[in-house]
Design a protein around this motif. Structure first.
Motif, PDB file in Angstrom:
ATOM      1  N   ARG A  27       0.832  -1.209   0.000  1.00 23.18           N
ATOM      2  CA  ARG A  27       0.000   0.000   0.000  1.00 23.18           C
ATOM      3  C   ARG A  27       0.866   1.258   0.000  1.00 23.18           C
ATOM      4  N   LEU A  28       1.959   1.226   0.777  1.00 20.65           N
ATOM      5  CA  LEU A  28       2.853   2.373   0.849  1.00 20.65           C
ATOM      6  C   LEU A  28       3.503   2.655  -0.490  1.00 20.65           C
ATOM      7  N   ASP A  29       3.740   1.607  -1.278  1.00 15.73           N
ATOM      8  CA  ASP A  29       4.423   1.807  -2.553  1.00 15.73           C
ATOM      9  C   ASP A  29       3.596   2.663  -3.508  1.00 15.73           C
ATOM     10  N   ASP A  30       2.273   2.659  -3.371  1.00 12.76           N
ATOM     11  CA  ASP A  30       1.453   3.548  -4.194  1.00 12.76           C
ATOM     12  C   ASP A  30       1.774   5.009  -3.869  1.00 12.76           C
ATOM     13  N   ARG A  31       1.959   5.301  -2.589  1.00 13.43           N
ATOM     14  CA  ARG A  31       2.324   6.654  -2.196  1.00 13.43           C
ATOM     15  C   ARG A  31       3.746   6.994  -2.643  1.00 13.43           C
ATOM     16  N   VAL A  32       4.631   6.005  -2.587  1.00 12.92           N
ATOM     17  CA  VAL A  32       5.999   6.217  -3.054  1.00 12.92           C
ATOM     18  C   VAL A  32       5.995   6.592  -4.537  1.00 12.92           C
ATOM     19  N   GLY A 228      11.358   4.254  -9.030  1.00  9.36           N
ATOM     20  CA  GLY A 228      10.038   4.798  -8.760  1.00  9.36           C
ATOM     21  C   GLY A 228       9.255   3.961  -7.778  1.00  9.36           C
ATOM     22  N   SER A 229       9.838   2.840  -7.340  1.00  6.60           N
ATOM     23  CA  SER A 229       9.183   1.945  -6.401  1.00  6.60           C
ATOM     24  C   SER A 229      10.150   1.641  -5.263  1.00  6.60           C
ATOM     25  N   LEU A 230       9.607   1.451  -4.065  1.00 10.34           N
ATOM     26  CA  LEU A 230      10.476   1.060  -2.954  1.00 10.34           C
ATOM     27  C   LEU A 230      11.022  -0.345  -3.140  1.00 10.34           C
ATOM     28  N   PHE A 231      10.411  -1.114  -4.040  1.00  9.33           N
ATOM     29  CA  PHE A 231      10.894  -2.468  -4.317  1.00  9.33           C
ATOM     30  C   PHE A 231      11.993  -2.487  -5.385  1.00  9.33           C
ATOM     31  N   ASP A 232      12.238  -1.337  -5.993  1.00  5.98           N
ATOM     32  CA  ASP A 232      13.255  -1.249  -7.043  1.00  5.98           C
ATOM     33  C   ASP A 232      14.476  -0.435  -6.625  1.00  5.98           C
ATOM     34  N   ALA A 237      13.473   2.447  -0.644  1.00  2.00           N
ATOM     35  CA  ALA A 237      13.169   1.401   0.333  1.00  2.00           C
ATOM     36  C   ALA A 237      13.512   1.880   1.736  1.00  2.00           C
ATOM     37  N   TYR A 238      14.676   2.483   1.878  1.00  2.00           N
ATOM     38  CA  TYR A 238      15.099   2.957   3.194  1.00  2.00           C
ATOM     39  C   TYR A 238      14.200   4.083   3.690  1.00  2.00           C
ATOM     40  N   ALA A 384      18.278  10.805  -1.265  1.00  2.00           N
ATOM     41  CA  ALA A 384      17.006  10.441  -1.896  1.00  2.00           C
ATOM     42  C   ALA A 384      16.044   9.861  -0.868  1.00  2.00           C
ATOM     43  N   ALA A 385      16.564   9.053   0.065  1.00  2.00           N
ATOM     44  CA  ALA A 385      15.721   8.487   1.120  1.00  2.00           C
ATOM     45  C   ALA A 385      15.112   9.587   1.973  1.00  2.00           C
TER      46      ALA A 385
END
Length: 436
Positions: A27-32, A228-232, A237-238, A384-385
């Motif tokens: 869900r957070l990744d949508d906001r990211v 553009g994603s916390l998974f990428d 991510a941090y 960036a984090a």
């Protein structure tokens, strides 16, 4: 593995308290993703603050090296404070130059005198840094250093480089005295300026690999634009998980590098995180530690104290090593088959496991090695984090109103102008215990 990586496993809800569930990450990744659009748009427009993330493309290492080419020196003394000093100290330490790069970033007269007495001033370059050119601590220390050089028979004008804004007392002094002068980057707060002349001049004077530092930052920028994603993207991510943990009660963030050459990085991170995110009653309080040293001091709190902390462990995957000599002494012989690097890695992994066993959230950050590209990438990704965390928190990441309040108060006390903030000093409530 050659890139910087962030391991979030021990910050997940299944492992830590507080922790972040996999569903919450999704869900957070949508906001990211939405924040990423704002960040990249700001970068493209060279907007204030967002321009920081474009520095690897704007900074010309060759121009910096050319500007300081005539400043032959064995030592560099940086006169600056906050972002005008911490980034440079971080870069120099990572490049193995810490013993030749010194900093006056305070106005403690005892330490200032000790340092000036210890330095060979005739072989020292003075690096004066202030965006405004009006920072009281920096100007006072610069005047003290100039006098010390005069008394030592050293022509300070032949040994000084200035990095400042387009206007102000330092720019005027540089012009009048013919000093080499570089510009602080436009639209970049000081704490985000390490990948510019602000952070690179001392290493350039001392022959460090500043091109590698900028190249490492550029790799971080390319990864950000491709992500553009916390998974990428590790930086996202941090920043995203640090934000999520703060929302769940982790209001302290402890930076714990396992390399002495990264100890100044922890200080740089503390300023970045505190000054950028500490607003509107929000923001994590940074703590600084050093592995393995502080396993014997602070770790007791991190493991056994309140569940209000995120601990970040940082290490290089490769480093120079040193063997531990063999011995037959009982209780010591097991160390003879190891190296100091292996022992440090074991301490790292034991601390990580210890925190996880106590359900204390922690994140592992690994860089290939502590060198120019490695530190450049680490600095960029943490910037960036921080920017992402600021977007998620909804704070003015690039402002520092509390800092400016204090500057005005101090300047008023010293007679540098009429500032109402100075009046607050006289209004202090006192209730003294002790003394006569």
């Amino acid at each position: 593995m050659t890139d910087l990586t962030v391991d979030l496993g021990n910050a997940l809800a299944a492992e830590a308290r507080p922790g972040v569930s996999e569903g919450a990450l999704d869900r957070l990744d949508d906001r990211v993703a939405r924040a990423h659009e704002t960040i990249t748009a700001g970068m493209a427009a060279d907007g204030f603050g967002y321009a920081s993330l474009g520095l690897p493309e704007r900074t010309d290492p060759g121009a910096i090296e050319a500007a300081v080419a005539d400043l032959d020196a064995d030592h560099v003394l940086t006169v600056g404070i906050g972002g005008s000093a911490l980034g440079a100290a971080t870069v120099s330490a990572a490049l193995g130059l810490a013993d030749r790069h010194h900093t006056l970033d305070n106005v403690d007269p005892v330490e200032t005198r000790r340092l000036l007495d210890a330095l060979p001033l005739d072989r020292t370059t003075v690096n004066v840094v202030s965006r405004s050119g009006t920072t009281a601590e920096t100007l006072a220390n610069f005047l003290v250093v100039r006098e010390a050089m005069d008394e030592a028979g050293v022509d300070w004008t032949e040994r000084t480089v200035v990095t400042t804004g387009a206007e102000g007392p330092l720019r005027t002094a540089a012009t009048e005295q013919g000093l080499p002068a570089l510009s602080v980057p436009e639209g970049v707060p000081g704490r985000f300026s390490a990948l510019s002349a602000v952070g690179l001049v001392p290493a350039a004077v001392l022959g460090g690999d500043i091109e590698g530092v900028v190249r490492g930052g550029a790799a971080g920028r390319e990864a950000l634009l491709a992500g553009g994603s916390l998974f990428d993207y590790p930086g996202y991510a941090y920043g995203a998980v640090a934000y999520a943990l703060e929302q769940r009660g982790a209001t302290v963030t402890a930076m714990l590098p396992y390399a002495e050459s990264l100890e100044p990085f922890a200080e740089w991170f503390a300023q970045l995180w505190a000054e950028s995110l500490g607003k509107d009653g929000l923001g994590q309080t940074p703590a600084r530690a050093l592995g393995a040293t502080d396993q014997h001091s602070q770790l007791q709190l991190y493991r056994g104290g309140r569940h209000d902390k995120l601990v970040t462990l940082v290490r290089p995957r490769e480093r120079a090593d040193m063997a531990v000599p063999a011995t037959d002494v009982e209780g010591m012989s097991y160390l003879g088959d190891a190296t100091l690097g292996e022992l440090l890695d074991a301490e790292f992994e034991a601390t990580e496991a210890s925190l996880a066993a106590a359900d204390q959230p922690n994140i592992r950050v690994e860089l290939p090695r502590v060198d120019g590209p490695g530190i450049g990438r680490l600095l960029y990704e943490m910037e960036a984090a921080c920017v992402l965390a600021g977007e998620l928190l909804g704070v003015e990441t690039f402002a520092q109103p509390a800092v400016e309040w204090g500057k005005r108060a101090a300047r008023g006390l010293l007679g540098g102008g009429e500032f109402p903030e100075a009046e607050a000093v006289a209004e202090k409530t006192t209730r003294v215990v002790g003394g006569e």
